[in-house]
Scaffold this motif. Structure first.
Motif, PDB file in Angstrom:
ATOM      1  N   GLU A   1       7.105   2.749 -12.772  1.00  0.00           N
ATOM      2  CA  GLU A   1       6.903   1.548 -12.383  1.00  0.00           C
ATOM      3  C   GLU A   1       8.126   0.975 -11.599  1.00  0.00           C
ATOM      4  N   THR A   2       9.219   1.319 -12.204  1.00  0.00           N
ATOM      5  CA  THR A   2      10.864   1.125 -11.770  1.00  0.00           C
ATOM      6  C   THR A   2      10.952   1.620 -10.339  1.00  0.00           C
ATOM      7  N   TRP A   3      10.304   2.890 -10.124  1.00  0.00           N
ATOM      8  CA  TRP A   3      10.506   3.703  -8.838  1.00  0.00           C
ATOM      9  C   TRP A   3       9.385   3.143  -7.931  1.00  0.00           C
ATOM     10  N   ILE A   4       8.151   2.679  -8.340  1.00  0.00           N
ATOM     11  CA  ILE A   4       7.046   2.090  -7.456  1.00  0.00           C
ATOM     12  C   ILE A   4       7.724   0.944  -6.768  1.00  0.00           C
ATOM     13  N   LYS A   5       8.362   0.201  -7.633  1.00  0.00           N
ATOM     14  CA  LYS A   5       8.784  -1.342  -7.217  1.00  0.00           C
ATOM     15  C   LYS A   5      10.007  -1.216  -6.116  1.00  0.00           C
ATOM     16  N   THR A   6      10.502  -0.046  -6.119  1.00  0.00           N
ATOM     17  CA  THR A   6      11.579   0.003  -4.846  1.00  0.00           C
ATOM     18  C   THR A   6      11.082   0.321  -3.498  1.00  0.00           C
TER      19      THR A   6
ATOM     20  N   GLU B   1       0.140  -1.376  -2.688  1.00  0.00           N
ATOM     21  CA  GLU B   1      -0.386  -0.327  -1.690  1.00  0.00           C
ATOM     22  C   GLU B   1       0.046   1.228  -1.819  1.00  0.00           C
ATOM     23  N   LYS B   2       1.048   1.289  -2.177  1.00  0.00           N
ATOM     24  CA  LYS B   2       1.358   2.831  -2.503  1.00  0.00           C
ATOM     25  C   LYS B   2       0.894   3.244  -3.631  1.00  0.00           C
ATOM     26  N   LEU B   3       0.834   2.509  -4.596  1.00  0.00           N
ATOM     27  CA  LEU B   3       0.163   2.808  -5.964  1.00  0.00           C
ATOM     28  C   LEU B   3      -1.328   3.147  -5.773  1.00  0.00           C
ATOM     29  N   LYS B   4      -1.902   2.356  -4.915  1.00  0.00           N
ATOM     30  CA  LYS B   4      -3.455   2.443  -4.687  1.00  0.00           C
ATOM     31  C   LYS B   4      -3.568   3.869  -4.059  1.00  0.00           C
TER      32      LYS B   4
END
Length: 262
Positions: free
Chosen positions: A194-199, A205-208
């Motif tokens: 989660e920390t990485w995706i928030k960067t 959009e990237k998570l999807k």
């Protein structure tokens, strides 16, 4: 299904957060006594309180696993407290982004110490106790060893080492009745993930986009799903399984990702 883990002492490195915490909680729910080994007493105790609030047994040891002496001491503390070890889960590590182009010798070696050297050390120091109990070793590894990821040479090399050690130890420890297996993780939702995706510029959009490429259910694997497989492999219910790399990843590594959109 009764997994026969009641009062079994299982050491879990990095057991305070993410996948490790998931493993600790499932072990405790099965009646085992997980022992969290991690560098932060504050983090360790948060998970201890959560497990105890749910009625489980748990213990914790503070150790900086990049320090060989701390690894040895952690096992000694567990043995002093319980007198036995029936299982070891090597889980601690971090995808630290030490690449070929953007890394150097010192960073690469530090990455190996963070991600694979302590796997060896913890198993080495726990081995006399595991021989007595005919216990089991479970290594958590990552898809990066097989798929690559880019800009993470240290972590990828460490995971290749984890996979190789799983097979090597399975062979070496056959004569003691000690089983050694690995769970290979691909896209699993953890606090670090989660920390990485928030960067990223557009995290949702990237998570999807990532989830859309996971064939089974187009969703992330959960820490509990990794934990369920781990705990089964530690138990006598998997008594003739050793030297295996088990992919708990919704088919991410081996299935055609076009299936996710079918």
């Amino acid at each position: 299904m009764n997994l026969g883990l009641t009062d079994k002492v299982i050491v879990v490195t990095g057991g305070a957060k993410g996948i490790g915490a998931g493993i600790v909680k499932v072990l405790a729910a099965e009646g085992a006594i997980p022992v969290i080994v991690g560098r932060s007493e504050e983090d360790n105790l948060i998970t201890v309180r959560e497990v105890e609030a749910a009625g489980g047994k748990v213990h914790q040891v503070v150790a900086e696993l990049t320090d060989p002496a701390a690894c040895e001491k952690a096992i000694a503390v567990v043995l002093q407290r319980f007198g036995r070890i029936e299982g070891l889960v090597n889980n601690a590590g971090v995808n630290d982004g030490v690449g070929l182009e953007n890394g150097n010798y010192e960073q690469f070696m530090a990455s190996l110490h963070k991600n694979v050297v302590h796997y060896y050390l913890m198993a080495h120091f726990a081995l006399p106790a595991l021989k007595k109990s005919k216990g089991a070793i479970l290594n958590i590894t990552s898809k990066t060893a097989e798929t690559g990821q880019g800009n993470t040479s240290g972590y990828a090399a460490a995971n290749g080492g984890r996979n190789a050690l799983t097979r090597e130890w399975a062979v070496e420890l056959l004569k003691y009745g000690i089983r050694v297996n690995a769970i290979v993780v691909a896209e699993c939702w953890t606090p670090l993930y989660e920390t990485w995706i928030k960067t990223l510029a557009n995290p949702q959009e990237k998570l999807k986009e990532i989830e859309s490429k996971i064939p089974l259910g187009s969703r992330m694997t959960t820490a509990e799903e990794i934990a369920n497989a781990t705990v089964f492999l530690l138990s006598e219910r998997s008594s003739h399984t050793t030297g295996q790399l088990i992919y708990v990843d919704g088919g991410y590594v081996h299935l055609d990702r076009a299936l996710a959109n079918a």
